[in-house]
Design an enzyme around this catalytic site. Structure first.
Site, mmCIF file in Angstrom:
data_model
loop_
_atom_site.group_PDB
_atom_site.id
_atom_site.type_symbol
_atom_site.label_atom_id
_atom_site.label_comp_id
_atom_site.label_asym_id
_atom_site.label_seq_id
_atom_site.Cartn_x
_atom_site.Cartn_y
_atom_site.Cartn_z
ATOM 1 N N ALA A 197 0.829 -1.199 0.000
ATOM 2 C CA ALA A 197 0.000 0.000 0.000
ATOM 3 C C ALA A 197 0.870 1.257 0.000
ATOM 4 O O ALA A 197 2.064 1.207 0.288
ATOM 5 C CB ALA A 197 -0.910 -0.004 1.229
ATOM 6 N N GLY A 233 -0.178 -5.182 0.642
ATOM 7 C CA GLY A 233 -1.288 -5.110 -0.300
ATOM 8 C C GLY A 233 -0.976 -5.720 -1.642
ATOM 9 O O GLY A 233 -1.871 -6.212 -2.337
ATOM 10 N N GLU A 247 -1.682 -9.276 -1.188
ATOM 11 C CA GLU A 247 -3.132 -9.439 -1.041
ATOM 12 C C GLU A 247 -3.828 -9.355 -2.399
ATOM 13 O O GLU A 247 -4.763 -10.115 -2.676
ATOM 14 C CB GLU A 247 -3.667 -8.384 -0.081
ATOM 15 C CG GLU A 247 -3.249 -8.638 1.366
ATOM 16 C CD GLU A 247 -3.673 -7.545 2.317
ATOM 17 O OE1 GLU A 247 -4.372 -7.851 3.288
ATOM 18 O OE2 GLU A 247 -3.290 -6.369 2.084
#
Length: 257
Positions: free
Chosen positions: A62, A108, A111
């Protein structure tokens, strides 16, 4: 599109994250990805999607700089929920989404990769969820998807140590399908995507739907849905073409009809 580059050829859309230096999943990247999913849904020129990263990384996670702009825990929860919704959409998307991972897929980035249907990696790629180093936890589904791939114990170790694993180990654990040298990664990913693209789009969609049902529904419900979709596809033009091509000993030409 500014942070995602798109190239469509032979029914394959290669979507490249281009957010230097580490391809962070900034809000702009996620918004563009959502828009592309909208665009590709009914685009007959796209049957398979490949997610790739420009430069040295798939995605290092992120955009931490954006975190300091979030005013409250409630807003953080909303941010996580929005990311989860997007990645859930990727996981349930009607067309195969393949992550081609080189360099690093962290936080992220991993993910996002785990929400894809298939992951191909380089042998030395680093895959991990290091959020605990920041005093937080994965928020885009990482705590739920990782143990399904590698088991609870290994997932707990990866998150509590914040230490990534290599691509070669990811294959052994079932987190990735195949590992390739970096110079061949995209080529091998496109070769796999091409095999998918040659199948009937409706059959591919049905298989993805059924595998996702298998994750959450009972065995009996999955079997019932399989029979339903089998019957629905049997009268399609693609089914007629596939059966005729088999009898005539030729390659079928599926149109998605």
């Amino acid at each position: 599109m500014g942070l995602l580059k798109v190239n469509i050829s032979d029914f394959i859309a290669i979507v490249t994250i281009d957010n230097a230096p580490a391809n962070a999943l900034a809000s702009g990247v996620l918004k563009e990805l959502s828009n592309l999913l909208d665009e590709f849904e009914n685009n007959e020129a796209v049957r398979v999607i490949i997610l790739h990263g420009e430069g040295r990384f798939f995605s290092a996670g992120a955009d931490i700089k954006e975190f300091v702009q979030v005013p409250s825990g409630e807003e953080f929860a909303k941010l996580a929920s929005n990311g989860q919704d997007l990645f859930e959409r990727v996981e349930n998307y009607s067309k195969p989404v393949i992550a081609a991972i080189h360099g690093a897929a962290l936080g992220g980035g991993l993910e996002l990769a785990m929400s894809c249907h298939i992951r191909l990696v380089t042998n030395d790629a680093k895959l991990g969820l290091p959020e605990l180093q920041l005093g937080i936890i994965p928020g885009f589904g990482g705590t739920q998807r990782l143990p399904k791939y590698v088991g609870t114990g290994r997932a707990l170790e990866m998150m509590l140590t914040s230490e990534p694993i290599l691509g070669s180990e990811a294959v052994k654990l079932g987190l990735a399908n195949h590992a390739h040298p970096e110079e061949k990664l995209l080529e091998e990913t496109k070769a796999l995507a091409s095999k998918f693209a040659q199948k009937s789009p409706n059959s591919v969609k049905a298989v993805i739907e059924l595998l996702n049902i298998a994750k959450t529904e009972t065995y009996q419900n999955g079997m019932k849905k399989e029979a339903e979709l089998f019957g629905g596809l049997f009268g399609s033009n693609d089914a007629k073409e596939g059966i005729t091509a088999f009898i005539e000993k030729r390659k079928p030409n599926f149109t998605g009809k």
